[in-house]
Design an enzyme around this catalytic site. Structure first.
Site, PDB file in Angstrom:
ATOM      1  CE1 TYR A   1      76.780 -15.284 -53.271  1.00 55.53           C
ATOM      2  CE2 TYR A   1      74.913 -16.754 -53.619  1.00 55.53           C
ATOM      3  CZ  TYR A   1      75.558 -15.785 -52.872  1.00 55.53           C
ATOM      4  OH  TYR A   1      74.979 -15.331 -51.714  1.00 55.53           O
TER       5      TYR A   1
ATOM      6  CB  SER B   1      73.243 -18.599 -50.072  1.00 56.48           C
ATOM      7  OG  SER B   1      72.123 -18.539 -50.935  1.00 56.48           O
TER       8      SER B   1
END
Ligand SMILES: *[C@@H]1O[C@H](CO)[C@@H](O)[C@H](O)[C@H]1NC(C)=O
Length: 150
Positions: free
Chosen positions: A91, A58
């Site tokens: 994350y 990401s």
């Protein structure tokens, strides 16, 4: 033969919790799970050459670091204690782990015909990765009309 391995499993916004192995869950699911799976499949991938590994990372990896103040890799940042845990940061760090692993995997295995690349798939608000916390579910629902679909 195994010519393509896509590492896509991920969790997001989990409350702090340890796995059976005593590691923070986001780190273990998003990074170590893939790391371990690829280790187990390394011989199969080599024998299947040409083969490729695709790590779904990401852009969030840009916003974090896994080094301490003196520039050294700080392992306690990877699997933080409850008091140091912040779901978004965990994350982001796991996604940085995906990229670092992918780059190193590519460096080691590409001479043997196995490549590895990490990608940012776009902001896929149609996934259910936000399901752990209603606030993120609300935010993702509001953002959905402005993002791409699967
Ligand atoms: C995590 O990444 C997102 C981008 O996806 C960024 O907006 C956010 O500030 C980052 N948060 C932390 C704590 O690193």
């Amino acid at each position: 033969p195994l010519h393509v391995l896509i590492c896509n499993a991920a969790v997001f916004a989990l409350p702090w919790q340890l796995t059976e192995d005593g590691l923070e869950s986001t780190f273990q699911v998003n990074h170590l799970g893939h790391f371990y799976l690829v280790q187990l499949l390394e011989d199969v991938l080599r024998c299947s050459s040409p083969a490729r590994v695709v790590m779904i990372s990401s852009e969030s990896h840009r916003f974090t670091d896994i080094k301490d103040g003196s520039g050294k890799l700080d392992f306690s940042l990877l699997s933080p204690s409850k008091k140091d845990y912040w779901a978004m940061l965990a994350y982001n760090r796991s996604k940085l782990g995906n990229i670092l692993f992918s780059n190193e995997l590519n460096r080691r295995l590409s001479p043997h015909g196995v490549t590895s690349n990490a990608v940012h798939p776009g902001n896929l608000m149609y996934s259910s990765i936000h399901r752990s916390w209603w606030v993120y579910t609300l935010l993702f629902t509001l953002a959905r009309p402005f993002t791409k679909s699967m």
